[in-house]
Design a protein around this motif. Sequence first.
Motif, PDB file in Angstrom:
ATOM      1  N   ALA A 186      15.797 -39.459 -23.760  1.00 22.54           N
ATOM      2  CA  ALA A 186      14.552 -38.858 -24.230  1.00 22.54           C
ATOM      3  C   ALA A 186      13.430 -39.128 -23.237  1.00 22.54           C
ATOM      4  O   ALA A 186      12.668 -38.229 -22.875  1.00 22.54           O
ATOM      5  CB  ALA A 186      14.194 -39.422 -25.602  1.00 22.54           C
ATOM      6  N   ALA A 187      13.368 -40.371 -22.774  1.00 24.60           N
ATOM      7  CA  ALA A 187      12.337 -40.733 -21.812  1.00 24.60           C
ATOM      8  C   ALA A 187      12.489 -39.899 -20.546  1.00 24.60           C
ATOM      9  O   ALA A 187      11.519 -39.406 -19.972  1.00 24.60           O
ATOM     10  CB  ALA A 187      12.418 -42.218 -21.475  1.00 24.60           C
ATOM     11  N   PHE A 188      13.740 -39.701 -20.138  1.00 18.69           N
ATOM     12  CA  PHE A 188      13.986 -38.946 -18.912  1.00 18.69           C
ATOM     13  C   PHE A 188      13.521 -37.507 -19.065  1.00 18.69           C
ATOM     14  O   PHE A 188      12.829 -36.963 -18.208  1.00 18.69           O
ATOM     15  CB  PHE A 188      15.471 -38.995 -18.558  1.00 18.69           C
ATOM     16  CG  PHE A 188      15.826 -38.172 -17.365  1.00 18.69           C
ATOM     17  CD1 PHE A 188      15.506 -38.616 -16.092  1.00 18.69           C
ATOM     18  CD2 PHE A 188      16.450 -36.949 -17.515  1.00 18.69           C
ATOM     19  CE1 PHE A 188      15.806 -37.846 -14.988  1.00 18.69           C
ATOM     20  CE2 PHE A 188      16.755 -36.178 -16.412  1.00 18.69           C
ATOM     21  CZ  PHE A 188      16.439 -36.634 -15.145  1.00 18.69           C
ATOM     22  N   HIS A 189      13.869 -36.882 -20.202  1.00 21.22           N
ATOM     23  CA  HIS A 189      13.481 -35.489 -20.375  1.00 21.22           C
ATOM     24  C   HIS A 189      11.976 -35.370 -20.551  1.00 21.22           C
ATOM     25  O   HIS A 189      11.367 -34.414 -20.058  1.00 21.22           O
ATOM     26  CB  HIS A 189      14.250 -34.861 -21.532  1.00 21.22           C
ATOM     27  CG  HIS A 189      15.715 -34.725 -21.222  1.00 21.22           C
ATOM     28  ND1 HIS A 189      16.161 -33.917 -20.211  1.00 21.22           N
ATOM     29  CD2 HIS A 189      16.810 -35.333 -21.723  1.00 21.22           C
ATOM     30  CE1 HIS A 189      17.473 -34.010 -20.125  1.00 21.22           C
ATOM     31  NE2 HIS A 189      17.887 -34.870 -21.035  1.00 21.22           N
ATOM     32  N   GLY A 190      11.374 -36.362 -21.242  1.00 22.13           N
ATOM     33  CA  GLY A 190       9.922 -36.373 -21.355  1.00 22.13           C
ATOM     34  C   GLY A 190       9.269 -36.449 -19.991  1.00 22.13           C
ATOM     35  O   GLY A 190       8.307 -35.739 -19.699  1.00 22.13           O
ATOM     36  N   TYR A 191       9.847 -37.279 -19.148  1.00 17.25           N
ATOM     37  CA  TYR A 191       9.316 -37.438 -17.794  1.00 17.25           C
ATOM     38  C   TYR A 191       9.370 -36.117 -17.041  1.00 17.25           C
ATOM     39  O   TYR A 191       8.410 -35.698 -16.403  1.00 17.25           O
ATOM     40  CB  TYR A 191      10.101 -38.518 -17.056  1.00 17.25           C
ATOM     41  CG  TYR A 191       9.864 -38.556 -15.571  1.00 17.25           C
ATOM     42  CD1 TYR A 191       8.710 -39.124 -15.051  1.00 17.25           C
ATOM     43  CD2 TYR A 191      10.802 -38.013 -14.709  1.00 17.25           C
ATOM     44  CE1 TYR A 191       8.489 -39.137 -13.694  1.00 17.25           C
ATOM     45  CE2 TYR A 191      10.597 -38.036 -13.346  1.00 17.25           C
ATOM     46  CZ  TYR A 191       9.436 -38.593 -12.835  1.00 17.25           C
ATOM     47  OH  TYR A 191       9.232 -38.596 -11.490  1.00 17.25           O
ATOM     48  N   LEU A 192      10.520 -35.431 -17.147  1.00 18.46           N
ATOM     49  CA  LEU A 192      10.679 -34.151 -16.443  1.00 18.46           C
ATOM     50  C   LEU A 192       9.656 -33.131 -16.935  1.00 18.46           C
ATOM     51  O   LEU A 192       9.043 -32.415 -16.150  1.00 18.46           O
ATOM     52  CB  LEU A 192      12.094 -33.601 -16.653  1.00 18.46           C
ATOM     53  CG  LEU A 192      13.189 -34.135 -15.755  1.00 18.46           C
ATOM     54  CD1 LEU A 192      14.416 -33.264 -15.876  1.00 18.46           C
ATOM     55  CD2 LEU A 192      12.743 -34.241 -14.313  1.00 18.46           C
ATOM     56  N   GLU A 193       9.472 -33.084 -18.277  1.00 18.03           N
ATOM     57  CA  GLU A 193       8.517 -32.120 -18.813  1.00 18.03           C
ATOM     58  C   GLU A 193       7.106 -32.441 -18.360  1.00 18.03           C
ATOM     59  O   GLU A 193       6.340 -31.555 -17.992  1.00 18.03           O
ATOM     60  CB  GLU A 193       8.587 -32.105 -20.342  1.00 18.03           C
ATOM     61  CG  GLU A 193       9.653 -31.159 -20.852  1.00 18.03           C
ATOM     62  CD  GLU A 193       9.971 -31.393 -22.313  1.00 18.03           C
ATOM     63  OE1 GLU A 193       9.069 -31.853 -23.045  1.00 18.03           O
ATOM     64  OE2 GLU A 193      11.122 -31.141 -22.708  1.00 18.03           O
ATOM     65  N   GLY A 194       6.772 -33.748 -18.379  1.00 11.23           N
ATOM     66  CA  GLY A 194       5.450 -34.163 -17.927  1.00 11.23           C
ATOM     67  C   GLY A 194       5.222 -33.769 -16.486  1.00 11.23           C
ATOM     68  O   GLY A 194       4.160 -33.268 -16.115  1.00 11.23           O
ATOM     69  N   GLY A 199       6.585 -31.325 -14.881  1.00 12.33           N
ATOM     70  CA  GLY A 199       6.378 -29.884 -14.807  1.00 12.33           C
ATOM     71  C   GLY A 199       4.959 -29.512 -15.211  1.00 12.33           C
ATOM     72  O   GLY A 199       4.312 -28.699 -14.544  1.00 12.33           O
ATOM     73  N   PHE A 200       4.457 -30.161 -16.262  1.00 16.35           N
ATOM     74  CA  PHE A 200       3.112 -29.874 -16.741  1.00 16.35           C
ATOM     75  C   PHE A 200       2.079 -30.212 -15.670  1.00 16.35           C
ATOM     76  O   PHE A 200       1.192 -29.425 -15.355  1.00 16.35           O
ATOM     77  CB  PHE A 200       2.851 -30.676 -18.023  1.00 16.35           C
ATOM     78  CG  PHE A 200       1.470 -30.511 -18.567  1.00 16.35           C
ATOM     79  CD1 PHE A 200       1.109 -29.333 -19.213  1.00 16.35           C
ATOM     80  CD2 PHE A 200       0.534 -31.523 -18.435  1.00 16.35           C
ATOM     81  CE1 PHE A 200      -0.169 -29.167 -19.712  1.00 16.35           C
ATOM     82  CE2 PHE A 200      -0.746 -31.364 -18.932  1.00 16.35           C
ATOM     83  CZ  PHE A 200      -1.095 -30.186 -19.575  1.00 16.35           C
ATOM     84  N   VAL A 201       2.221 -31.407 -15.076  1.00 13.13           N
ATOM     85  CA  VAL A 201       1.271 -31.828 -14.046  1.00 13.13           C
ATOM     86  C   VAL A 201       1.324 -30.858 -12.866  1.00 13.13           C
ATOM     87  O   VAL A 201       0.298 -30.486 -12.298  1.00 13.13           O
ATOM     88  CB  VAL A 201       1.588 -33.267 -13.579  1.00 13.13           C
ATOM     89  CG1 VAL A 201       0.762 -33.622 -12.350  1.00 13.13           C
ATOM     90  CG2 VAL A 201       1.307 -34.243 -14.704  1.00 13.13           C
ATOM     91  N   ALA A 202       2.537 -30.408 -12.522  1.00  9.95           N
ATOM     92  CA  ALA A 202       2.666 -29.497 -11.386  1.00  9.95           C
ATOM     93  C   ALA A 202       1.944 -28.194 -11.668  1.00  9.95           C
ATOM     94  O   ALA A 202       1.265 -27.647 -10.795  1.00  9.95           O
ATOM     95  CB  ALA A 202       4.144 -29.240 -11.098  1.00  9.95           C
TER      96      ALA A 202
END
Lengths: 137, 782
Positions: free
Chosen positions: B539-547, B549-552
């Motif tokens: 979950a942490a990993f996928h949250g990190y990926l989504e974050g 993407g959002f920042v990008a």
Amino acid sequence: VNSLVLRTAARFLISLLLVFALFLLLRGHDEPGGGFVAGLVAAASVVLFSMAYDVPSARRFLRVDPRRLIWIGLLIAIGSGIPGMFTGDPFLTGQWADIEFGAVGTLHVGTPLLFDLGVFLVVVGVAVTLALTMAEE
Amino acid sequence: MATLTTNDLLLPALFAPFGLALLAVPFERALGRWSARLLAALVAGLFVAFLTFVPGVTDGEVYTASLGWAPALDLAFTLRLDGLALLFALLITGIGALVLYYGGDYLSSTAARGRFFLFLLLFLGSMLGIVLSDNLVALFVFWELTSITSFMLIGFEHTRQSARDAAQQALIVTGMGGLALLAGLVLLGIHGGAWEVSALAEPGAIDSESAMVLAAFWCVAAGAFTKSAQFPFHSWLPAAMAAPTPVSAYLHSATMVKAGVFLLARMHPVLGDVAAWGWALPIVGGVTMVVTAVIAIHQTDLKRILAYSTVSALGTMTFLIGLGTPFAMKAVIVFILAHALYKAALFMVAGTIDHETGTRDRTVLGGLRHAMPVTAVAAVLAGISMAGLPPAAGFLAKETLFAAAVEEPLIVLLAGAVLITGALTLVAVAMVVAGPFFGPVRETPRHGHEGTPGLWFPPVLLAVLGIIGGLLTPLGASVLTPPVESVYGAAVDVSLSFWHGVDVVLILSIVAISAGIAGYWQLAMVQRLLPVARANGDAAFHGYLEGLGFVAVVHTRLIQNGSLRRYIAIVMLALAAAGLGMLLWQDGFATPAYESVGLEVFAVAALLMVTSIAAAVTRSRLRAVAFVGAAGFGIALLFVLFSAPDIAMTQVLVDILIVVLFVAVFRHLPTTARSIPSRLIRLRDAAIAVAAGVTMTALTWTVLTVDRSQDVSTYFMESAYPLGQGRNVVNTILVDFRALDTLGEIVVLAVAAVGIIAVLRLRPEDDAPANQSSGIETGETS
């Protein structure tokens, strides 16, 4: 552009420019010149050709895909760094040799010339690719 | 205690796999399936080459080799073969040869085999590099290479989304750990003043109390934990089971995931005295060991059961290295050896079952011992070792492990953790071995039968070695002394025996085995009692990926909005802010003494000013470009006047090409005259331009006041001919003194060209051309 004057002039100018580019490349280590400038001159000659005639003829004139020149040039530049490693020096250390031509004289050559040739090809490749691609649009 | 010997075999042995990797695809094209046997034989030759070092290393010798790398940076490519390195080198080459053989029969298509051999051999070389490197930088480079080759191998079936996701997850997790490791190694190098692990391990080289070493420890530990899939980073390893089974057997059980454990073992003599070492490693390792052993018994896929039990084993190793006692070190070395043998064998068995029956689901498999008797033998023998039953190597490993745990002050806690893990491991063994091979025959998608020799010979050999190794170890324990001593950092008495008399260790062993057998008998109840730990890093990993993407997206909208005008404005303002800020608060502004210059300089300056202003105010695009070109020619003239003909020539040519390119682009713009922005926008742009101009002027003036008698140009002037063998100083700098920089620049040039081609050629067909190319002039409409 469809100018007879430009076409006629281009025929002479292009060969002159290419010889000049070669001249700049070879003398670069001792006199003003070098792979970068020589590459730009050679690229300019191809661009001149494309303006005098058209882009497809310029591509035919060049014979090779300019994009290919880019990676060939990179390989040559990287390869020029390898001989130094065989003598125990770090990568890209220049290696020089004197080749005797009897009465004509001696030719002092080294891997930095090869490196410069790589730079030359990359610059020609990149500049011609960009100019021709944009002109084709 | 160790005598150092230079050895000329080490460097070729390290580079051989990389050379073989280049030959892999041509070999496979020419020889087909036989290429696997040829490559396996060549790698086995490498294994034999390493075997010849065993007598010397057992006598306490350490072999070294060194290659110049970047002497100017005090960097040397140093290799060091001690007991620990030799143990790993033998595992890497030995199991590598068997996996190549196995993979040749496991993979059916030619294209897949060639690619598999290529990546596997590259990985094999990188892994050898990790264990042989003494130099920290070399170690790091090989470390990253294993992450990259692992990415390629996990995503081997790249047409499957799940394989690509798993590969990406593994790369991101281990890649982030790699960055932390880099920071840690650099800190160690700076602190210890040396870049060789052997030098840092010298007594007194490292101050274990200092904050810098503590930071280095955490960074190194982060690298090791991510690589060896320790809790909470463990979830990438089960996901990596998307790789073909030969890859799992090699990378994700026997070798790569042990790189983290290897690193900790290697660093123990260096960082072992750091206080955090003594609690962080046992806690992380212990939690991993227990939690993943529980998860393992909830799986139905044979490979996933093995994957989780591998994570559990890695946790045990981390736990033992953290304890740091001679007993623990002895246990970890025996365990590494035993685990590599039985786990690689069991992975291959799982792969063979999958290959022959078409499924790896343990709930639909049964009675395969009739159809696949040889594979069944391999599974049983490897299972005995994994379960920790005598006389296998795994039994010795488990006995030493219990012995290491009971001598600790927290005996109840530690022994309890080890006991639960031992029992659950036995349950996992039963699920992988007893379930599929014994009991009634079950229907499977394909009717199972024995595979080709390549599919049963490697696991049988490994499993038999696990038993023979166990039988012989008590006799030849001296072979294991050097690796234990390299990990412990001092002399250790290594002796192993099957029978210690009836003591607490034996009792623990018996309890674990009985609990394990009872656990498998009542598997459903145990599964209910021990719920799957949901706490994993996924979950942490996928949250990190989504974050990310959002920042990008936000970042791109803010800074990269496609308006060239805004880019230039931002670049110029940043330049002005940084330049003026530095002048005002740091260095102070200074006016140079006036040096008289000729009248022609004033003439060129006047030309420059006129053309620049004209370019800014003219309403015709073509004229603006012509004026900019003229200004460029003026600058070239300045270069000529101040004797820099090379730069002048380049400037002229670049200006010509820029004008040509502009004209080429203009054809795509609307033919109307340059639009006139509002007065406010023009004022704003003028202010930005003035700020940039003032900054550059102020910087140039201040630079002129710097004393230049000792600067770098004097050096180049003097050494251009003697060292660079050229009279053109600029050119000797470009192609000789700074050739690496130039190489970097032409690479950037080439990459930029690729990018531009992509933008020009690959734009979507349905986009209106005017929208795409108008960024130059009308991108900003505010």
